[in-house]
Motif scaffolding. Structure first.
Motif, mmCIF file in Angstrom:
data_model
loop_
_atom_site.group_PDB
_atom_site.id
_atom_site.type_symbol
_atom_site.label_atom_id
_atom_site.label_comp_id
_atom_site.label_asym_id
_atom_site.label_seq_id
_atom_site.Cartn_x
_atom_site.Cartn_y
_atom_site.Cartn_z
ATOM 1 N N PRO A 106 2.202 14.191 -3.655
ATOM 2 C CA PRO A 106 2.376 14.273 -2.208
ATOM 3 C C PRO A 106 1.512 15.377 -1.618
ATOM 4 C CG PRO A 106 4.455 14.683 -3.365
ATOM 5 C CD PRO A 106 3.401 14.502 -4.394
ATOM 6 N N ARG A 107 1.053 15.161 -0.408
ATOM 7 C CA ARG A 107 0.329 16.186 0.340
ATOM 8 C C ARG A 107 1.334 17.061 1.074
ATOM 9 N NH1 ARG A 107 -3.248 13.128 4.306
ATOM 10 N NH2 ARG A 107 -3.708 15.241 4.961
ATOM 11 N N ASP B 52 -6.868 10.287 0.349
ATOM 12 C CA ASP B 52 -5.696 10.813 1.045
ATOM 13 C C ASP B 52 -5.146 9.742 1.962
ATOM 14 O OD1 ASP B 52 -5.803 13.466 0.049
ATOM 15 O OD2 ASP B 52 -7.299 14.003 1.546
ATOM 16 N N TYR C 198 -0.015 11.245 0.801
ATOM 17 C CA TYR C 198 -0.211 11.289 -0.642
ATOM 18 C C TYR C 198 -1.694 11.515 -0.926
ATOM 19 C CZ TYR C 198 1.327 10.210 -5.404
ATOM 20 O OH TYR C 198 1.682 10.302 -6.724
ATOM 21 N N THR D 214 -2.494 13.443 -8.948
ATOM 22 C CA THR D 214 -1.863 12.688 -7.872
ATOM 23 C C THR D 214 -0.617 13.424 -7.408
ATOM 24 O OG1 THR D 214 -0.448 11.394 -9.351
ATOM 25 C CG2 THR D 214 -2.635 10.505 -8.891
ATOM 26 N N THR E 265 -1.246 2.943 -0.782
ATOM 27 C CA THR E 265 -1.070 3.287 0.627
ATOM 28 C C THR E 265 -0.544 2.082 1.392
ATOM 29 O OG1 THR E 265 -2.826 4.943 0.533
ATOM 30 C CG2 THR E 265 -2.207 4.131 2.709
ATOM 31 N N GLY F 26 4.770 7.881 1.948
ATOM 32 C CA GLY F 26 4.878 8.013 0.501
ATOM 33 C C GLY F 26 5.991 7.171 -0.070
#
Length: 126
Positions: free
Chosen positions: A109-110, A72, A115, A107, A46, A77
């Motif tokens: 991307p959200r 999160d 992420y 793992t 992050t 990203g």
């Protein structure tokens, strides 16, 4: 983990930490270290890839089966800036470490932005 979160905050990353439940028994030998390293890798990523305004959210959930981790962030990203894209070795290492204890790691991307790193470490190793 609270010391790790505080170190990341001193590095400029805003991190929230939430722990729910209580352990029913100890994780297998090395399981706690694996949990620490998973969180460390996710927060480091992050810092590297999330952008200047990224925040991170760490959830540790003790369940009947073991420890569920979810990290999160709401950053941009690694894909947003090819110059900051890493080798992926850290996440691959985290997946291998998790598998050693019979756990799982996902793992990606959200939806929207950011992420997610999710892991499950069971109380007993395979």
């Amino acid at each position: 983990l609270p010391a790790l979160v505080e170190t990341m905050r001193l590095s400029g990353l805003e991190v929230s930490l939430l722990e729910t439940g209580t352990p029913r028994r100890a994780l297998p030998a090395g399981g706690e270290l694996a949990a620490y390293r998973i969180v460390q890798e996710a927060l480091t990523n992050t810092l590297r890839h999330g952008g200047p305004d990224a925040d991170a959210f760490v959830t540790l959930a003790w369940t009947a089966r073991g420890l569920d981790l979810q990290i999160d962030d709401d950053g941009r990203g690694a894909a947003a800036d090819p110059a900051t894209r890493g080798s992926g070795q850290g996440l691959r290492g985290a997946a291998e470490r998790t598998a050693l204890f019979g756990g799982t790691l996902e793992t990606g991307p959200r939806v929207g932005t950011g992420y997610r790193v999710s892991a499950h470490l069971p109380y007993s190793a395979v």
